[in-house]
Design a protein around this motif. Structure first.
Motif, PDB file in Angstrom:
ATOM      1  N   TRP A 110       0.863  -1.187   0.000  1.00 60.55           N
ATOM      2  CA  TRP A 110       0.000   0.000   0.000  1.00 60.55           C
ATOM      3  C   TRP A 110       0.892   1.227   0.000  1.00 60.55           C
ATOM      4  O   TRP A 110       1.879   1.290   0.713  1.00 60.55           O
ATOM      5  CB  TRP A 110      -0.915   0.010   1.229  1.00 60.55           C
ATOM      6  N   PHE A 111       0.518   2.185  -0.856  1.00 61.91           N
ATOM      7  CA  PHE A 111       1.296   3.422  -0.946  1.00 61.91           C
ATOM      8  C   PHE A 111       0.334   4.602  -0.818  1.00 61.91           C
ATOM      9  O   PHE A 111      -0.590   4.733  -1.629  1.00 61.91           O
ATOM     10  CB  PHE A 111       2.047   3.474  -2.286  1.00 61.91           C
ATOM     11  N   ALA A 112       0.555   5.414   0.195  1.00 64.41           N
ATOM     12  CA  ALA A 112      -0.290   6.582   0.457  1.00 64.41           C
ATOM     13  C   ALA A 112      -1.778   6.201   0.439  1.00 64.41           C
ATOM     14  O   ALA A 112      -2.600   6.896  -0.177  1.00 64.41           O
ATOM     15  CB  ALA A 112       0.002   7.686  -0.552  1.00 64.41           C
ATOM     16  N   GLY A 113      -2.092   5.073   1.079  1.00 64.13           N
ATOM     17  CA  GLY A 113      -3.494   4.670   1.215  1.00 64.13           C
ATOM     18  C   GLY A 113      -4.057   3.946   0.003  1.00 64.13           C
ATOM     19  O   GLY A 113      -5.235   3.582  -0.013  1.00 64.13           O
ATOM     20  N   GLU A 114      -3.238   3.740  -1.031  1.00 65.65           N
ATOM     21  CA  GLU A 114      -3.717   3.048  -2.239  1.00 65.65           C
ATOM     22  C   GLU A 114      -2.960   1.732  -2.389  1.00 65.65           C
ATOM     23  O   GLU A 114      -1.730   1.710  -2.251  1.00 65.65           O
ATOM     24  CB  GLU A 114      -3.402   3.885  -3.483  1.00 65.65           C
ATOM     25  N   ARG A 115      -3.686   0.673  -2.709  1.00 63.72           N
ATOM     26  CA  ARG A 115      -2.999  -0.595  -2.934  1.00 63.72           C
ATOM     27  C   ARG A 115      -2.341  -0.580  -4.311  1.00 63.72           C
ATOM     28  O   ARG A 115      -2.975  -0.229  -5.303  1.00 63.72           O
ATOM     29  CB  ARG A 115      -4.000  -1.759  -2.840  1.00 63.72           C
ATOM     30  N   LEU A 116      -1.071  -0.962  -4.332  1.00 65.01           N
ATOM     31  CA  LEU A 116      -0.308  -0.977  -5.589  1.00 65.01           C
ATOM     32  C   LEU A 116      -0.774  -2.149  -6.453  1.00 65.01           C
ATOM     33  O   LEU A 116      -0.699  -3.306  -6.043  1.00 65.01           O
ATOM     34  CB  LEU A 116       1.185  -1.114  -5.256  1.00 65.01           C
ATOM     35  N   THR A 117      -1.289  -1.832  -7.616  1.00 59.82           N
ATOM     36  CA  THR A 117      -1.720  -2.871  -8.560  1.00 59.82           C
ATOM     37  C   THR A 117      -1.121  -2.545  -9.926  1.00 59.82           C
ATOM     38  O   THR A 117      -0.529  -1.482 -10.114  1.00 59.82           O
ATOM     39  CB  THR A 117      -3.263  -2.886  -8.707  1.00 59.82           C
ATOM     40  N   ARG A 118      -1.311  -3.451 -10.873  1.00 58.69           N
ATOM     41  CA  ARG A 118      -0.803  -3.189 -12.233  1.00 58.69           C
ATOM     42  C   ARG A 118      -1.467  -1.957 -12.822  1.00 58.69           C
ATOM     43  O   ARG A 118      -0.867  -1.205 -13.584  1.00 58.69           O
ATOM     44  CB  ARG A 118      -1.092  -4.394 -13.142  1.00 58.69           C
ATOM     45  N   ARG A 119      -2.747  -1.780 -12.453  1.00 53.74           N
ATOM     46  CA  ARG A 119      -3.527  -0.689 -13.017  1.00 53.74           C
ATOM     47  C   ARG A 119      -3.017   0.696 -12.596  1.00 53.74           C
ATOM     48  O   ARG A 119      -2.949   1.605 -13.403  1.00 53.74           O
ATOM     49  CB  ARG A 119      -4.998  -0.861 -12.602  1.00 53.74           C
ATOM     50  N   ASN A 120      -2.669   0.820 -11.299  1.00 52.74           N
ATOM     51  CA  ASN A 120      -2.241   2.153 -10.831  1.00 52.74           C
ATOM     52  C   ASN A 120      -0.720   2.262 -10.676  1.00 52.74           C
ATOM     53  O   ASN A 120      -0.221   3.241 -10.123  1.00 52.74           O
ATOM     54  CB  ASN A 120      -2.957   2.517  -9.523  1.00 52.74           C
ATOM     55  N   ALA A 121       0.011   1.253 -11.155  1.00 47.39           N
ATOM     56  CA  ALA A 121       1.467   1.222 -10.944  1.00 47.39           C
ATOM     57  C   ALA A 121       2.150   2.480 -11.500  1.00 47.39           C
ATOM     58  O   ALA A 121       3.005   3.065 -10.823  1.00 47.39           O
ATOM     59  CB  ALA A 121       2.070  -0.030 -11.572  1.00 47.39           C
ATOM     60  N   LEU A 122       1.772   2.911 -12.702  1.00 45.58           N
ATOM     61  CA  LEU A 122       2.436   4.072 -13.304  1.00 45.58           C
ATOM     62  C   LEU A 122       2.173   5.330 -12.480  1.00 45.58           C
ATOM     63  O   LEU A 122       3.101   6.094 -12.186  1.00 45.58           O
ATOM     64  CB  LEU A 122       1.978   4.273 -14.757  1.00 45.58           C
ATOM     65  N   ALA A 123       0.908   5.520 -12.088  1.00 48.66           N
ATOM     66  CA  ALA A 123       0.548   6.711 -11.311  1.00 48.66           C
ATOM     67  C   ALA A 123       1.317   6.732  -9.985  1.00 48.66           C
ATOM     68  O   ALA A 123       1.828   7.780  -9.571  1.00 48.66           O
ATOM     69  CB  ALA A 123      -0.950   6.735 -11.061  1.00 48.66           C
ATOM     70  N   LEU A 124       1.436   5.578  -9.346  1.00 50.26           N
ATOM     71  CA  LEU A 124       2.141   5.531  -8.060  1.00 50.26           C
ATOM     72  C   LEU A 124       3.657   5.642  -8.265  1.00 50.26           C
ATOM     73  O   LEU A 124       4.350   6.276  -7.472  1.00 50.26           O
ATOM     74  CB  LEU A 124       1.792   4.250  -7.296  1.00 50.26           C
ATOM     75  N   ARG A 125       4.149   5.024  -9.350  1.00 49.15           N
ATOM     76  CA  ARG A 125       5.579   5.144  -9.648  1.00 49.15           C
ATOM     77  C   ARG A 125       5.975   6.606  -9.840  1.00 49.15           C
ATOM     78  O   ARG A 125       7.099   7.000  -9.546  1.00 49.15           O
ATOM     79  CB  ARG A 125       5.931   4.350 -10.913  1.00 49.15           C
ATOM     80  N   ARG A 126       5.024   7.391 -10.350  1.00 45.25           N
ATOM     81  CA  ARG A 126       5.332   8.805 -10.594  1.00 45.25           C
ATOM     82  C   ARG A 126       5.341   9.626  -9.309  1.00 45.25           C
ATOM     83  O   ARG A 126       5.580  10.826  -9.333  1.00 45.25           O
ATOM     84  CB  ARG A 126       4.354   9.382 -11.618  1.00 45.25           C
ATOM     85  N   ARG A 127       5.055   8.959  -8.191  1.00 41.59           N
ATOM     86  CA  ARG A 127       5.174   9.655  -6.902  1.00 41.59           C
ATOM     87  C   ARG A 127       6.449   9.210  -6.180  1.00 41.59           C
ATOM     88  O   ARG A 127       6.675   9.551  -5.042  1.00 41.59           O
ATOM     89  CB  ARG A 127       3.934   9.361  -6.052  1.00 41.59           C
ATOM     90  N   MET A 128       7.250   8.392  -6.891  1.00 41.68           N
ATOM     91  CA  MET A 128       8.515   7.913  -6.319  1.00 41.68           C
ATOM     92  C   MET A 128       9.653   8.275  -7.285  1.00 41.68           C
ATOM     93  O   MET A 128       9.404   8.665  -8.423  1.00 41.68           O
ATOM     94  CB  MET A 128       8.497   6.387  -6.174  1.00 41.68           C
ATOM     95  N   ALA A 129      10.882   8.119  -6.804  1.00 47.28           N
ATOM     96  CA  ALA A 129      12.043   8.313  -7.689  1.00 47.28           C
ATOM     97  C   ALA A 129      13.133   7.339  -7.275  1.00 47.28           C
ATOM     98  O   ALA A 129      13.385   7.143  -6.088  1.00 47.28           O
ATOM     99  CB  ALA A 129      12.541   9.744  -7.594  1.00 47.28           C
ATOM    100  N   LEU A 130      13.743   6.730  -8.279  1.00 48.27           N
ATOM    101  CA  LEU A 130      14.727   5.668  -8.030  1.00 48.27           C
ATOM    102  C   LEU A 130      16.149   6.136  -8.358  1.00 48.27           C
ATOM    103  O   LEU A 130      16.388   6.734  -9.412  1.00 48.27           O
ATOM    104  CB  LEU A 130      14.355   4.457  -8.912  1.00 48.27           C
TER     105      LEU A 130
END
Lengths: 216, 232
Positions: free
Chosen positions: A62-82
């Motif tokens: 879970w990231f910021a209250g949202e479960r990480l799935t294939r569907r939202n992976a890009l949106a959540l990835r854009r809130r991180m930086a590697l």
């Protein structure tokens, strides 16, 4: 403190072997968590799973209250930086490398310019802006990699042994600068490292992994 | 050897005068091979990318098939396309045999393996962690592919040049599926074969000079693009 990352019952199996088994892990906002452990302990696997770059065999992230799935992976990835051990810069100018992630997010040009300038300045590499990536020293290249990540102003910074390939002196300089930047920005970060000293200077908490499991 | 020298002088004269037929043959060659190269790029670039970056069953087999296809003899392609497009063949109703379109089809089949295979090789030589890094900076899959293409632009343009080279220089397939019909399907290579067979060395040499010049100019253009600094 507000929970940013919540890992529940995470398991990663590769070639029939469980390389990571983590019943629970939370990372609070503003926290800098150091992941330590020997080679093959599952540190990078955990980092990549949280980054949404390695689908777990079982469990939930879970990231910021949202479960990480294939569907939202890009949106959540854009809130991180590697940031990886090798800076992996493109064969173009330092400026273009720092602006890369901002362009991926299709931000307006003035904002890209402003953020790129700011983070080139903060990492002390503004004078290298027009230099080609191939002409940089190891330390300079890693500064570009850090500027590229910080410019995204991410909710979570993922650092996978970012200083391991550097000499002692350069590493000490970069650690000091990173500590300052983390404190000033209040960023949340997950740092994979082999070095106790690095963890002690940068992290607010340490998690040790052995054979894919928490050691404590 | 005197006739070679004489042929060379006559060739220069022929080119200087701007022979309409020679000009027509040159333009058709450029049009047919240019179109075939463009189509092979449209097919080969995504296909090569899929073979380089994809993880699926049969990938290595398909890759070795593409590599083998680089050595595909044009006459074999010509035979295959002829059988397909022959009036009594499966695609005979399209009435494409002995048309420029038939030459384009044959040349696409010749160039696609070249572009595919060299595209895959170009992308596979990049550090696999670069892809991970781009995703970790928030790139979508499409953005990853475009960034990798840009990063591998030098070998990718070399793939394009090799694709163009393979079709502009082939003669077997063009002869078989085009028929070398004057004013319709005669291209530079088939015309050179014809003129040499007739002993018309001046025209054969003139056409050869044109073929070499054309190939040089196209490759010069592509090399200039290749050596330019990237827009990113």
């Amino acid at each position: 403190m507000k929970r940013l990352v919540d890992v529940r019952g995470l398991e990663v199996v590769r070639a029939g072997r469980t390389v990571l088994s983590l019943p629970r892990l939370t990372i609070a906002q503003g926290e800098v968590l150091a992941l330590m452990g020997p080679n093959g302990a599952g540190k990078s696997t955990l980092l990549l799973a949280i980054a949404g770059l390695l689908p777990p065999t079982r469990g939930e992230i879970w990231f910021a209250g949202e479960r990480l799935t294939r569907r939202n992976a890009l949106a959540l990835r854009r809130r991180m930086a590697l940031v990886l051990q090798e800076p992996q810069l493109l064969s173009t100018t330092v400026w273009n490398n720092v602006a890369l992630g901002l362009r991926f997010r299709r931000l307006p040009r003035p904002e890209i310019r402003q953020r790129t300038e700011t983070w080139l300045e903060r990492l002390g590499i503004a004078h290298l802006a027009q230099r080609r990536a191939g002409q940089l020293s190891g330390g300079e290249a890693q500064r570009v990699s850090l500027a590229r990540a910080f410019a995204l102003e991410p909710d979570l910074l993922l650092l996978d042994e970012p200083f391991s390939a550097l000499d002692t002196e350069t590493r000490a300089d970069l650690i000091a600068d990173l500590r300052h930047l983390l404190a000033a920005s209040g960023a949340t970060a997950l740092l994979v490292t082999h070095y106790e000293e690095e963890a002690r200077q940068l992290a607010t908490r340490t998690l040790r992994l052995v054979d894919g499991k928490p050691a404590d | 050897m005197a006739f070679v020298w004489r042929g060379l002088l006559q060739a220069i004269e022929l080119l200087w005068q701007g022979d309409a037929e020679v000009l027509g043959i040159t333009l058709l060659s450029l049009k047919v091979s240019g179109l075939a190269t463009s189509l092979s790029l449209l097919i080969g670039l995504p296909l090569g990318t899929l073979l380089a970056l994809g993880r699926f069953r049969g990938r290595s087999f398909l890759l070795s098939l593409a590599n083998t296809g680089m050595a595909l003899p044009p006459v074999v392609v010509g035979l295959g396309v002829s059988i397909l497009l022959w009036r009594s063949g499966p695609l005979g109703s399209l009435r494409l045999i002995y048309t420029p379109a038939a030459i384009v089809i044959a040349q696409v089949i010749i160039a696609v393996p070249v572009v595919t295979s060299l595209t895959a090789a170009a992308l596979q030589q990049l550090d696999p962690r670069l892809r991970l890094q781009l995703l970790g900076l928030g790139a979508s899959q499409i953005q990853v592919v475009f960034t990798l293409w840009l990063e591998a632009r030098l070998p990718l343009l070399a793939a394009l040049m090799a694709g163009f080279g393979s079709v502009i220089s082939e003669v077997g397939a063009s002869m078989m599926v085009g028929g070398n019909i004057r004013g319709q399907t005669r291209v530079l290579t088939t015309a050179i074969v014809l003129e040499t067979g007739k002993g018309q060395f001046d025209r054969a040499i003139a056409l050869s000079i044109l073929l070499l010049t054309l190939t040089f100019l196209v490759n010069l253009g592509l090399t200039l693009i290749q050596q330019r600094r990237p827009p990113l």
